[in-house]
Design an enzyme around this catalytic site. Structure first.
Site, PDB file in Angstrom:
ATOM      1  N   SER A 138      90.495 -15.410  15.535  1.00 22.85           N
ATOM      2  CA  SER A 138      89.630 -15.831  16.629  1.00 22.85           C
ATOM      3  C   SER A 138      88.168 -15.707  16.221  1.00 22.85           C
ATOM      4  O   SER A 138      87.841 -15.117  15.189  1.00 22.85           O
ATOM      5  CB  SER A 138      89.887 -14.980  17.872  1.00 22.85           C
ATOM      6  OG  SER A 138      89.327 -13.682  17.716  1.00 22.85           O
ATOM      7  N   LYS A 139      87.306 -16.255  17.063  1.00 26.50           N
ATOM      8  CA  LYS A 139      85.871 -16.178  16.780  1.00 26.50           C
ATOM      9  C   LYS A 139      85.372 -14.743  16.747  1.00 26.50           C
ATOM     10  O   LYS A 139      84.337 -14.455  16.154  1.00 26.50           O
ATOM     11  CB  LYS A 139      85.086 -16.967  17.838  1.00 26.50           C
ATOM     12  CG  LYS A 139      85.007 -18.454  17.564  1.00 26.50           C
ATOM     13  CD  LYS A 139      83.980 -19.114  18.465  1.00 26.50           C
ATOM     14  CE  LYS A 139      83.733 -20.559  18.054  1.00 26.50           C
ATOM     15  NZ  LYS A 139      82.667 -21.183  18.835  1.00 26.50           N
ATOM     16  N   ARG A 140      86.100 -13.846  17.389  1.00 29.97           N
ATOM     17  CA  ARG A 140      85.679 -12.444  17.428  1.00 29.97           C
ATOM     18  C   ARG A 140      85.992 -11.703  16.133  1.00 29.97           C
ATOM     19  O   ARG A 140      85.469 -10.632  15.881  1.00 29.97           O
ATOM     20  CB  ARG A 140      86.342 -11.733  18.618  1.00 29.97           C
ATOM     21  CG  ARG A 140      85.854 -12.219  19.975  1.00 29.97           C
ATOM     22  CD  ARG A 140      86.486 -11.433  21.095  1.00 29.97           C
ATOM     23  NE  ARG A 140      87.921 -11.662  21.167  1.00 29.97           N
ATOM     24  CZ  ARG A 140      88.480 -12.695  21.794  1.00 29.97           C
ATOM     25  NH1 ARG A 140      87.719 -13.596  22.388  1.00 29.97           N
ATOM     26  NH2 ARG A 140      89.795 -12.836  21.829  1.00 29.97           N
TER      27      ARG A 140
END
Length: 507
Positions: free
Chosen positions: A275-277
């Protein structure tokens, strides 16, 4: 960070060959830093278009004013340029379907929504959030599908008047057909969705703002996209879009329904979707560490595709020549940083010497270089670059590898000092200094013989003997080839650093 310009990727296409009917699109949202999964999607679309001598449309989906930003938009364009991608229609290029930013196409979406309403393909829905949730809970309790139940599908004029009098502002819902939808996914084969699992869905908010569920298919239709290659997370929206396409075709807005191909998830740690995180998902991280665009793209292409079973290293041009979407593996692909670095290291080796030296340039000056600009010696850099090229996994490693050449004195890694400077190291260094002083400094082999002789005088093999010399001169236990490094550093500086190390040991 500023980095050396990337060569523009070019596909091995026949000169003068006419474009094919293939039209694909890459349509990111300008929110935050670009994600490596997004780059993989761009790469597969680009390679598919170039393989088929087709058209790549670069479109910006910037209808979310709360999350989109001009800074992220500029970063997207910069990232595409750094990776070497070109596009045939889109920002900075133009094209027959301009504008290519959704925020500039709002009137068009409103017009399409109006036509869908007038033709009965869509309807106004006055249900409140609490009413929807209450009916969903009841459906779940009864074991029925909990999607929208069609409550407002066939409202009477009196009901509409009542809801309007209550001050309710309706959304617009698309009317899904009461039949199963089957399509052939280019990656996954035939897929069927039953009607009860794909309820009517919203396409325009109550404030009149069009939703992604409308604008994305409408743009694909108007831009005559033939193949939609996108992430697996969007697979469940495909039957909705196929039904919408049928309606748009009836209205003369679309010519045909595109073929869909859904790319496998990119997995991170713990078998979870990257994910972007996740820190390792950011494209900027790889730019800042000094990945080559061609190295990173080579690795990302392996996340779901391969050139052959026994070959991992290849150029983007070779990928384009071989790429077919039907060869993509539908199974999730794991992101392996060590493998990415190993592949990048191979691409660093493949650079010619001049190109390698130029690409290292950003890491040889502020803010990365710890030496003063006036202490940088171009002749020493050119001499050491070929030796450094065989050692790096990423370009940013060059700074630590060559800092001993340009700093007034080495930066000692205390752990390395303790490891190398064992009992008797002072005697060895004195002997090594004596041998090096009388060696032939025009030959690395002569310097090697000098240290070898010093080691033999103390009952040590070359590996043990050279460790204290390396740390004394470079500050580290590992690095570039030692004797070539000593020659480039020069006799006077080398001997002075050995003297300084002896003084440190005495203290």
């Amino acid at each position: 960070m500023a980095s050396a310009p990337s060569p523009k990727l070019s596909a091995p296409l026949e000169q003068g060959a006419p474009p094919s009917a293939v039209r694909v699109r890459f349509c990111p949202s300008p929110t935050g830093n670009p994600h490596v999964g997004l780059v993989r999607t761009a790469l597969f679309n680009w390679a598919f278009a170039r393989h088929h001598q087709g058209t790549l449309v670069f479109r910006i989906e910037d209808t979310d004013a709360a999350r989109d930003s001009e800074e992220s938009y500029e970063q997207l364009l910069d990232s595409m340029r750094w990776l070497g991608f070109d596009w045939d229609e889109g920002p900075e290029v133009g094209g027959p379907h301009a504008p290519y930013r959704q925020s500039q196409r709002m009137d068009l979406y409103k017009d399409v929504a109006r036509k869908l309403l007038e033709a009965g393909h869509a309807y106004h829905c006055y249900c409140t959030t609490s009413e929807l949730e209450e009916r969903r809970e009841a459906a779940r309790a009864a074991g029925r599908p909990s999607g929208y139940d069609g409550h407002c599908r066939e409202l009477s004029a009196a009901q509409v008047e009542e809801y309007t009098a209550q001050g309710r502002e309706p959304i617009v819902r698309f009317r899904m057909p009461d039949e199963a939808i089957t399509f052939t996914d280019l990656v996954r084969g035939e897929i069927t969705y039953l009607a009860e699992n794909v309820p009517d869905y919203g396409i325009v908010r109550a404030n009149g703002a069009p939703l992604y569920t409308l604008v994305n298919p409408v743009d694909d239709a108007l831009m005559e996209i033939t193949h939609v290659l996108r992430g697996e997370d969007l697979l469940s929206s495909t039957p909705r879009q196929i039904a919408l396409y049928k309606a748009l075709t009836e209205l003369g807005i679309a010519k045909e329904t595109p073929a869909f191909g859904h790319l496998p998830y990119v997995m991170g740690e713990g078998n979870k979707k990257l994910s972007k995180r996740d820190p390792q998902s950011s494209l900027n991280l790889y730019r800042e560490r000094g990945f080559l665009p061609e190295g990173l793209l080579n690795y990302l292409s392996l996340l779901g595709w391969s050139l052959s079973a026994d070959r991992d290293i290849f150029s983007v041009e070779e990928m384009v020549a071989a790429f077919e979407i039907s060869d993509v593996n539908p199974n999730p692909a794991r992101f392996d940083l060590k493998k990415a670095e190993a592949i990048n290291a191979d691409h660093i080796r493949l650079l010619d010497a001049k190109d390698f030296a130029e690409r290292c340039a950003p890491w040889l000056k502020a803010p990365f270089a710890p030496w003063a600009p006036e202490d940088f010696d171009e002749s020493k850099w050119q001499a050491v670059a070929p030796h450094a090229q065989t050692r790096l996994k990423v370009l940013s490693e060059i700074t630590d590898n060559v800092d001993f050449l340009f700093l007034p004195e080495p930066v000692f890694d205390e752990a390395s000092w303790t490891k190398a400077m064992k009992e008797g190291s002072d005697a060895l260094l004195r002997t090594a200094r004596e041998k090096l002083e009388s060696a032939d400094w025009t030959s690395p082999d002569s310097l090697k013989e000098a240290v070898l002789a010093a080691g033999e005088a103390h009952g040590l093999k070359l590996g043990k003997a050279q460790a204290p010399v390396r740390v004394a001169v470079t500050g580290r236990t590992v690095g570039l080839p030692l004797f070539e490094s000593l020659q480039i550093l020069g006799k006077d500086t080398t001997l002075a650093r050995i003297d300084a190390a002896l003084a440190k040991l005495a203290a």
